[in-house]
Design a protein around this motif. Structure first.
Motif, short mmCIF file in Angstrom:
data_model
loop_
_atom_site.label_atom_id
_atom_site.label_comp_id
_atom_site.label_asym_id
_atom_site.label_seq_id
_atom_site.Cartn_x
_atom_site.Cartn_y
_atom_site.Cartn_z
N ALA B 15 26.29 1.43 16.53
CA ALA B 15 26.84 1.02 17.89
C ALA B 15 27.41 -0.35 17.82
CB ALA B 15 25.67 1.20 18.72
N ALA B 16 26.62 -1.30 17.29
CA ALA B 16 27.15 -2.54 17.46
C ALA B 16 28.38 -3.00 16.63
CB ALA B 16 25.96 -3.33 16.71
N VAL B 17 28.70 -2.08 15.44
CA VAL B 17 29.92 -2.43 15.05
C VAL B 17 31.09 -1.88 15.73
CG1 VAL B 17 31.32 -1.52 13.08
CG2 VAL B 17 28.90 -2.14 12.57
N SER B 18 30.81 -0.67 16.65
CA SER B 18 31.69 -0.17 17.29
C SER B 18 32.07 -0.98 18.51
CB SER B 18 31.32 1.08 17.97
OG SER B 18 30.35 1.00 18.79
N ILE B 21 34.24 -3.98 17.03
CA ILE B 21 35.59 -3.54 16.93
C ILE B 21 36.31 -3.51 18.39
CG2 ILE B 21 37.32 -1.62 16.28
CD1 ILE B 21 35.15 -1.10 14.02
N THR B 22 35.62 -2.88 19.35
CA THR B 22 36.15 -2.92 20.46
C THR B 22 36.64 -4.17 21.16
OG1 THR B 22 34.83 -0.78 21.05
CG2 THR B 22 35.93 -1.86 22.83
N GLY B 78 35.30 1.18 30.22
CA GLY B 78 36.28 2.46 30.21
C GLY B 78 36.28 2.83 28.77
N VAL B 79 36.05 1.98 27.74
CA VAL B 79 36.09 2.72 26.47
C VAL B 79 34.64 3.38 26.42
CG1 VAL B 79 35.66 2.00 24.00
CG2 VAL B 79 37.30 0.74 25.46
N TYR B 80 33.77 3.23 26.67
CA TYR B 80 32.63 3.96 26.44
C TYR B 80 32.40 5.20 27.42
CZ TYR B 80 31.22 0.82 22.72
OH TYR B 80 31.07 0.10 21.71
N THR B 81 33.05 5.26 28.52
CA THR B 81 32.90 6.21 29.58
C THR B 81 34.07 7.11 29.25
OG1 THR B 81 33.81 4.97 31.26
CG2 THR B 81 31.71 5.20 31.06
#
Lengths: 394, 324
Positions: B15-18, B21-22, B78-81
């Motif tokens: 999750a931290a990596v994602s 990157i985001t 926005g990205v995670y929803t």
């Protein structure tokens, strides 16, 4: 005849053999500096004195405009010459041993020959073969010994026999739709490929080796942080990241090299770390430490040289990936369209494939052979430079 | 550390990596001039208006005049929803466009992955069992060929031979064909073949070299001495330890290929999959869609790496969780 007295251990002048002062560059270092300093001066002159339109070598009467990528390429070439090629001459006995081991692998010898051709062609080619030029009238000329139906070409350079245009030696591999000579395109593409191969490898090697050895030696939280950072670098989809950069900022060959080497060193760093950890366990390193060698000295003089062979092998296997990536981007029309790379040629001929297949086939085969050669070479180097790997096979 | 805690820690790390990157993606976008704002300014200048004012209006409309941290929070939410915005070039939400692409990508990716994972290790172990025979050399040659030939180049050549000269396969992918039909299988056969040859080489090499180590191991000698059939010996005693080191490279390589090749193979064969969607979005300068597909590919890679690490620890009980 007098008998020559054999060297005696207690009479060796150790200062002659081991260099202990902090700044006492080897002949290799001097060579690199001797080429790097004039290069830097020319670059500064180019940047500060000349205006943008004037080619760099105009004052000496040559029309060659040296770009950023060219400077980097020349610098990496000098590194290659003084740290890879020169040591081979300095240690002839070891070189002969490597060669004996290497020679047993036939495909690798052929590959080395092919890469030699690409290397020499990439460096000398642009001076011997003029850059491919657009000339619409002589488009779709077939390669020598082949022919094409008259209706496809507007002007046939060779003879027309039975309604078919014959290929000539003026265009040994034919021409593209725009009349660009395919052979000249391939030769100039060799330069691009060599630039990509050399520069990316140098960047990847310097970052990867630095991070890998520091991580292995510092240990503790430094190791943890660096390796987690490597994880992040490895999770990046490089091609997509490059597409994003390209989309936002636009990108040429220099940007391609930068982005791809900035995301490619992760694997090298991991590899170097595990390699140096295993070397650090060896008895001679302990002996070194006991005799009071500094960490820098242990890493520079003992760990790095011992890990060098496997690092070189690993790097050899990275280069084809870069070449492939460049060709793929050029094929998609997303590469630097100003440079005559192999991928550009392949994409230029794609729509004419059914009647003029040489435009795609010739550069495609060259690309395929080059990638294949790097793979064979890496495989053979693994056997030649690493005696342990061979012992396992036997 | 127990297995459960290891999985939790590893998942949190993914999750931290994602998130990292985001964040980098956001910074890249924030630092660049927005093409839509520039377009609005150009439009205004052409129509005799004030370009600066139009640019300001366009920025306001897209919320670009807010402070950076507000925009960042909005972006991450926005990205995670999965609220990835509107794809202007296709006139549909980004997620819908990607889902449509995925439908076609899955049609060739699933057979490709299954074939590679099945055939690769089998041929590798077989060639280790017959080391230095002509079968081994043939397999090695094939592995090197597949590994070295650029996928898109190989695809073009096969399309030229089977599509143009022999007319055995359609040159352009036909989307009207039902998924499970002979015609669909025929038109997907060549893309799948190209991808399998490209990905199988590395797996064959790794499994060959790894299993060579176990050929003469003591447990193999014991198994042979006990009269275990060769098939069983190889399946139980060579294949299983080989799969452990293989699994570390397998997922990574398949993912790398999936990201790079799906784009090229789809462009060459005209398949309207997710790679093609990305490519078209790039050409059409559709920022939301480019961003969406980049993030989609990235998340696939992050989840793939996570699964790989977890599978690795399940397959090889000797690995302690503390070392990794």
């Amino acid at each position: 005849m007098t008998t020559q007295e054999p060297d005696r251990f207690d009479r060796v002048d150790w200062d002659e053999i081991s260099r202990s002062r902090w700044f006492d560059p080897s002949i290799n270092g001097v060579g690199v500096l001797a080429t790097a300093i004039p290069l830097l001066l020319v670059a500064l002159y180019d940047w500060l004195v000349l205006d943008e339109r004037t080619p760099t070598l105009d004052p000496v009467g040559l029309g060659w405009d040296v770009g950023t990528v060219d400077y980097l390429f020349l610098f990496t070439l000098s590194l290659f010459a003084f740290y890879i090629v020169l040591p081979l001459f300095q240690h002839p006995r070891r070189t002969r041993y490597y060669w004996r081991e290497f020679r047993r692998n036939r495909p690798a010898v052929v590959s080395l020959g092919w890469l030699g051709v690409v290397f020499v062609g990439g460096i000398l080619g642009p001076f011997l073969v003029s850059a491919p030029e657009q000339s619409i009238l002589t488009g779709y000329q077939p390669p020598v010994f082949l022919s094409i139906d008259e209706s496809y070409v507007s002007t046939c350079v060779g003879d027309i026999v039975g309604g078919r245009c014959q290929g000539t030696w003026r265009h040994p591999l034919g021409t593209t739709a725009g009349g660009k000579d395919v052979f000249a395109g391939i030769v100039h593409g060799m330069t691009i490929s060599m630039q990509i191969g050399f520069i990316t490898t140098t960047i990847v090697a310097s970052i990867g080796i630095a991070v890998g050895t520091v991580s292995a030696y510092a240990g503790g939280w430094v190791d943890e942080v660096l390796m987690r950072f490597v994880d992040v670098v490895l999770s990046f989809p490089t091609l997509l990241m490059f597409l994003l950069v390209l989309y936002i900022y636009g990108a040429g060959l220099g940007m391609f090299i930068l982005v791809f080497s900035a995301f490619a060193w992760g694997g090298t760093a991991r590899y170097v770390r595990s390699k140096s950890l295993s070397i650090a366990e060896a008895e001679f390193i302990k002996a070194n430490r006991i005799s009071g060698a500094s960490t820098y000295r242990v890493v520079r003089r003992h760990v790095a040289p011992n890990a060098a062979s496997s690092i070189i092998t690993q790097l050899t296997l990275l280069i084809p990936g870069f070449l492939l990536a460049e060709a793929q981007l050029a094929f998609l029309g997303l590469g630097d369209s100003a440079i005559p790379s192999w991928g550009q040629l392949i994409s230029a001929g794609r729509s004419d494939l059914s009647f003029a297949p040489w435009i795609v086939l010739a550069p495609g085969m060259v690309l395929f052979l080059t990638i294949l050669a790097f793979n064979f070479l890496g495989d053979a180097l693994l056997d030649a430079l690493n005696p342990e790997a061979e012992a396992e096979n036997a | 550390m127990g297995f459960g805690r290891y999985v939790v820690a590893r998942t949190l790390w993914a999750a931290a990596v994602s998130l990292i990157i985001t964040t980098i993606t956001f910074l890249l976008l924030a630092a660049a001039p927005n093409p839509q704002v520039q377009e609005a300014a150009t439009q205004a200048a052409l129509q005799g208006g004030d370009p600066a004012e139009a640019a300001e209006r366009a920025r306001e409309l897209r919320g670009l005049d807010e402070p950076l941290y507000v925009r960042y929070a909005d972006f991450v939410r926005g990205v995670y929803t999965l609220d990835w915005g509107w794809a202007e070039s296709r006139s549909q939400p980004v997620t819908e466009a990607l889902a449509q692409g995925l439908y076609y990508t899955a049609q060739y990716s699933v057979p490709w992955t299954i074939l590679t994972v099945l055939i690769g290790p089998l041929v590798g172990v077989y060639s280790a069992a017959n080391m230095y025979s002509w079968k081994d050399h043939a397999a090695t040659g094939f592995a090197f060929f597949g590994y070295a030939i650029p996928n898109f180049f190989f695809g073009i050549i096969l399309l030229l031979i089977f599509g143009v000269w022999l007319e055995a396969i359609p040159i352009v992918y036909n989307t009207d064909v039902p998924v499970f039909s002979v015609r669909n299988a025929v038109q997907l056969a060549v893309p799948v073949f190209v991808l399998v040859t490209g990905s199988i080489g590395a797996i064959m090499r790794v499994s060959r070299n790894e299993s060579a180590e176990f050929q003469n191991a003591d447990f193999m000698k014991t198994a042979k001495a006990k009269g275990v059939s060769p098939l069983r010996a190889y399946a139980y005693h060579v294949m299983r330890p080989t799969l452990v080191p293989l699994s570390t490279t397998l997922v990574g390589q398949l993912l790398a290929l999936f990201l790079g090749s799906s784009l090229l193979v789809e462009v060459v064969f005209g398949i309207p999959g997710i790679g093609r969607v990305t490519y078209d979005a790039l050409i059409a300068q559709d920022t939301n869609l480019v961003l969406g597909s980049t993030l989609a590919f990235t998340f696939v890679a992050v989840v793939g790496n996570l699964l790989e690490d977890i599978v690795f620890t399940v397959l090889d009980p000797r690995i302690s969780y503390d070392d990794r």
